[in-house]
Design an enzyme around this catalytic site. Sequence first.
Site, PDB file in Angstrom:
ATOM      1  N   HIS A  14      83.306  30.225  43.843  1.00 29.82           N
ATOM      2  CA  HIS A  14      83.535  29.636  42.647  1.00 29.82           C
ATOM      3  C   HIS A  14      82.355  29.804  41.812  1.00 29.82           C
ATOM      4  CE1 HIS A  14      86.890  27.485  44.118  1.00 29.82           C
ATOM      5  NE2 HIS A  14      86.452  26.404  43.977  1.00 29.82           N
ATOM      6  N   CYS A  48      84.595  20.785  46.203  1.00 26.91           N
ATOM      7  CA  CYS A  48      83.753  22.217  46.103  1.00 26.91           C
ATOM      8  C   CYS A  48      83.421  22.302  44.610  1.00 26.91           C
ATOM      9  CB  CYS A  48      84.609  23.419  46.324  1.00 26.91           C
ATOM     10  SG  CYS A  48      86.250  23.410  45.587  1.00 26.91           S
TER      11      CYS A  48
END
Lengths: 378, 378
Positions: free
Chosen positions: B285, B172
Amino acid sequence: MQAAAAAVHRPHLLGACPGAGGAGRARRPSSTVRMALREDGPSVAIVGATGAVGQEFLRVISSRGFPYRSLRLLASERSAGKRLPFEGQEYTVQDLAAPGAFDGVDIALFSAGGGVSRAHAPAAVASGAVVVDNSSAFRMDPEVPLVIPEVNPEAMAHVRLGKGAIVANPNCSTIICLMAATPLHRHAKVVRMVVSTYQAASGAGAAAMEELKLQTQEVLAGKAPTCNIFSQQYAFNIFSHNAPIVENGYNEEEMKMVKETRKIWNDKDVKVTATCIRVPVMRAHAESVNLQFEKPLDEDTAREILRAAEGVTIIDDRASNRFPTPLEVSDKDDVAVGRIRQDLSQDDNKGLDIFVCGDQIRKGAALNAVQIAEMLLK
Amino acid sequence: MQAAAAAVHRPHLLGACPGAGGAGRARRPSSTVRMALREDGPSVAIVGATGAVGQEFLRVISSRGFPYRSLRLLASERSAGKRLPFEGQEYTVQDLAAPGAFDGVDIALFSAGGGVSRAHAPAAVASGAVVVDNSSAFRMDPEVPLVIPEVNPEAMAHVRLGKGAIVANPNCSTIICLMAATPLHRHAKVVRMVVSTYQAASGAGAAAMEELKLQTQEVLAGKAPTCNIFSQQYAFNIFSHNAPIVENGYNEEEMKMVKETRKIWNDKDVKVTATCIRVPVMRAHAESVNLQFEKPLDEDTAREILRAAEGVTIIDDRASNRFPTPLEVSDKDDVAVGRIRQDLSQDDNKGLDIFVCGDQIRKGAALNAVQIAEMLLK
């Protein structure tokens, strides 16, 4: 402000996590607090006594046994008249703008914002006080030393008690970064530094800490968060530091790191870039610091250097994945350093990555200022 | 796991903050969801269907109208027999280890950890399926393409439906970083990249998101936080990513960014260093990325390049201090980029600092995998 600061002093909001080992030097336990009121001490004034840092000034003075002959608590007219207990006495907060507010003061610790410092520090200096200023007002003034006692004590060698002067306390992010970077810089000369910060609410004051707590409660209850201090949701979020952006696209917090590092290291050529970010943490900052050196420096040597550095604790246990955290350094004097490793992206051992945490209110502000004041007593 | 994921779907835990403009492409509103069950679609299996990413696979398939002839939900024996509704039908979760679990499957989307992928992807491949694997099990296998569709679609040009193969979904953090860095890399060639991450709970699964919420409630109530998923307090704290540390002192998450970037860019010489940190945020994130280029690239050109980049939204309003945040990109397809500025610490316009946010579960995992699957239908 005082009430707000007290309200967030819940153990797990600020304290170390369960089972974590003690890192750094903790505040001395209350049983060893020495009464510091004594005749041969200086006369001390605290400006901004009711704020988060002002309150921490008092705690640090008490815990370190900083000697004082008399103590004057000053604040804005709004807080004047308020009564604050300290070391068994009760003090009435006085208006810092009143005539004679600084008469007879030897050391004035300022932490009430740049505007207050600009307006009132000159009067304190004129009356013969040494001002230790926690604001950014005078930091880049070439006549004003900008001091981290472990880093550049020589910068204030000419400052003497009894002769009015200003000594500036650096920005909290700069102090925390340079506590770890300077010992390495002395050994291998830092030529470039890339910093990304993880900054706590406390840097924006006690009301910001209270807003983070309130927002978190609201969000957990499915309510919209109250946004008074910050313009956006802080609970369960991070955002670019709220300082204004200057023309080059950096925010003022980032530019402080760039400029103050040059001044403190007395090195106009050191290259610094920084990205400053707020994270939902109460009172300690973290920083991811990538260092580029002129000379090779391997990570074992770096670890030895940091182990010997005053005011620095190493937390770097790779096997158990234990490294510095903001919670663990909260209420501690030392800056904690970990994730010390050779930077894979630089050749010839000329790069290191480190991760640094420090209490923003303590070493990032009040402790550093009181340490500066202690140097005046030597 | 499903219940846990659902429980944290409170609007302000995950949604955009009040007053924030819409950034990125939102999930299509439910009124435009197209029923994707149709005869000419492939037969699709989802492995790890009850996990956070597995559930997001279903949401993404539905919102993008990904066509499927049949859908098989697979999970461990523990979850087998569970019934899950999807697009007006009810599916019974089947044991992925049962004989014939992959018979007749054209595309198998795996997200159940590296161990499950290593154990069962070969069976899926043997039965003729193309596996899109979200784990790290096969990412560095030279035979397996590692693909971000906007970045290196050419790497899977030889993969065809009907012929068993594995395509790996990158980590990710790598996906989110490279979505922003690649368009700039194409223009000026990145020679070195220094990344510091601000990673959400979701990367550790739905139970980690639930633990962050529970800990926050506990800490606000003055109780000790429950630490089951992580070894330390996460509420009001940040800590070095919990991935194991490898011999060079980097953790595995950081090494994924180093190695996957080289593979995806097909550039063995690109230098990357990363420091990966968990922050108390639910599902998106953030990354602070410092870029060093071979050729000059000014920030205005960089902004133009990013404006034209597929899957990238620019949020870069200096006047109002509005930049990407994890909350704002939560549940969005696009990666958001801001704080685009010339790096003061590099000469000749050869450096840029940027700040990137992306939904970890969506573009960081499920969306990217479904996009890979879509490429197989072209």
